[in-house]
Structure formats: structure tokens, C-alpha cells
Design an enzyme around this catalytic site. Structure first.
Site, PDB file in Angstrom:
ATOM      1  N   HIS A 179       0.964  -1.146   0.049  1.00 58.09           N
ATOM      2  CA  HIS A 179       0.018   0.126   0.015  1.00 58.09           C
ATOM      3  C   HIS A 179       0.850   1.235  -0.051  1.00 58.09           C
ATOM      4  CE1 HIS A 179      -3.829  -2.092   1.810  1.00 58.09           C
ATOM      5  NE2 HIS A 179      -3.406  -2.544   0.503  1.00 58.09           N
ATOM      6  N   GLU A 222       0.569   4.074   1.514  1.00 59.90           N
ATOM      7  CA  GLU A 222       0.834   4.540   3.118  1.00 59.90           C
ATOM      8  C   GLU A 222       2.167   3.769   3.554  1.00 59.90           C
ATOM      9  OE1 GLU A 222      -3.581   4.214   3.143  1.00 59.90           O
ATOM     10  OE2 GLU A 222      -1.854   3.202   1.961  1.00 59.90           O
ATOM     11  N   CYS A 273      -6.455   1.411   5.343  1.00 55.22           N
ATOM     12  CA  CYS A 273      -6.828  -0.134   5.719  1.00 55.22           C
ATOM     13  C   CYS A 273      -6.255  -0.209   7.081  1.00 55.22           C
ATOM     14  CB  CYS A 273      -6.356  -0.916   4.870  1.00 55.22           C
ATOM     15  SG  CYS A 273      -4.628  -1.469   5.086  1.00 55.22           S
ATOM     16  N   CYS A 304      -2.488  -0.619   7.249  1.00 55.95           N
ATOM     17  CA  CYS A 304      -1.660   0.775   7.513  1.00 55.95           C
ATOM     18  C   CYS A 304      -1.837   1.625   8.668  1.00 55.95           C
ATOM     19  CB  CYS A 304      -2.286   1.495   5.996  1.00 55.95           C
ATOM     20  SG  CYS A 304      -1.574   0.790   4.636  1.00 55.95           S
TER      21      CYS A 304
END
Length: 173
Positions: free
Chosen positions: A102, A104, A130, A133
Site C-alpha cells: 500500500h 502508506e 486500511c 496501514c
């Protein structure tokens, strides 16, 4: 202090607050625009999953990240298919079944690789983080998140709230 002096001081306080909010919104706008540009670097096969992240402190960019395969691993674009779609995995679930890291996570990983401390930083992201993260954001010491698009993961929002991370939806600023 007379009433006029008190009123003048109160008015100056309010005007300074408004000025500070205007400045922050200007910077929020700049960093969100940059986040959207970083998202275009994504190697995700799905066109609606181009995610970008920018981590900032004191109006200075610390790191950027976008969603894509780990170093040395072919991306979904390179493979010509989305693993999650192929397996019928619903959005917001089974995050581990994806080739991509991801945005992040990549931004936090870049900070770690470069020795950059993220305590007190703000993370700008195109999408709501999410739960995986969110946990990384909390432990990295990031204290504010600004995101634009929602994501079906209420648990991440619960964790961020409990940890005291300020979360702002960009459109509502």
C-alpha cells in the site's frame, strides 16, 4: 483591561485563528494535489485503485509512496491481471492477498530506509487507510491523516481514534 481592549484582543485572536485555518487549507490543498500526482505512479491493475501518499512535517515533504509490487516482484500491470479480482476477493478484506504494497506502507518504509523520523508528521493519502496501514501509521508516530476517498474498513478508523490520531476528510476541510 477595559471592555474595548478585551474585545480587540478577542477579535485579533479570532482573526489569527481564521488566518491559520486558511494557511493550513492552502497547504492541505497543495499536499493533496501532490498525493494525487504520486498516485499516478501506481502499478495497480485496477484503474480505481491508484493510491498515493505523502508524509509531511512542518510543511516539508518527508517521503512519498504509491501502491505497487515490492522491489523485484512483477506488478499486476506487468502480469496483466489483478490477483484479487481473479480470486474474487471483496474490497476491504484479505489485504495480504495482493501483489501491491500500500501507498502508506511504502511511504513509511521509505522513511525507515532513509532514517527519517515520522513523529508528529501528517500523512496525506488519496484513500482512507486500511487497518494494516492504520497500525503502521500509529506506531510510526504520525499524528494526523488527511484523505480524500473512503474505504470499507471501519476498524481502521476505530484504531486511529483510540490512538488519538487526528483524521480529516479532505473535502470537509
Amino acid at each position: 483591561m477595559c471592555a474595548i481592549q478585551f474585545a480587540r484582543k478577542a477579535l485579533l485572536t479570532v482573526l489569527n485563528f481564521i488566518k491559520d485555518c486558511t494557511v493550513m487549507n492552502k497547504w492541505d490543498k497543495r499536499f493533496m494535489e501532490l498525493t494525487e500526482q504520486v498516485a499516478t505512479w501506481s502499478s495497480c491493475f485496477k484503474e480505481n485503485r491508484q493510491v498515493g501518499a505523502v508524509i509531511v512535517k512542518n510543511k516539508r515533504i518527508l517521503t512519498t509512496g504509491y501502491n505497487g509490487a515490492p522491489q523485484g516482484v512483477k506488478s499486476c500491470k506487468d502480469k496483466g491481471e489483478c490477483l484479487r479480482t481473479k480470486l474474487g476477493i471483496e474490497s476491504g478484506t484479505r489485504h495480504e492477498l495482493c501483489y501491491a504494497v500500500h501507498a502508506e506502507q511504502n511511504a513509511i518504509i521509505q522513511a525507515a530506509r532513509l532514517g527519517i523520523v515520522l513523529d508528529g508528521a501528517t500523512l496525506y493519502c488519496t484513500h482512507q487507510p486500511c487497518v494494516i496501514c492504520a497500525k503502521m501509521i500509529i506506531n510510526a508516530g504520525i499524528t494526523r491523516i488527511v484523505y480524500k476517498q473512503g474505504y470499507p474498513d471501519e476498524f481502521s478508523m476505530e484504531l486511529l481514534k483510540e490512538a488519538g490520531v487526528q483524521v480529516d476528510v479532505y473535502d470537509s476541510l
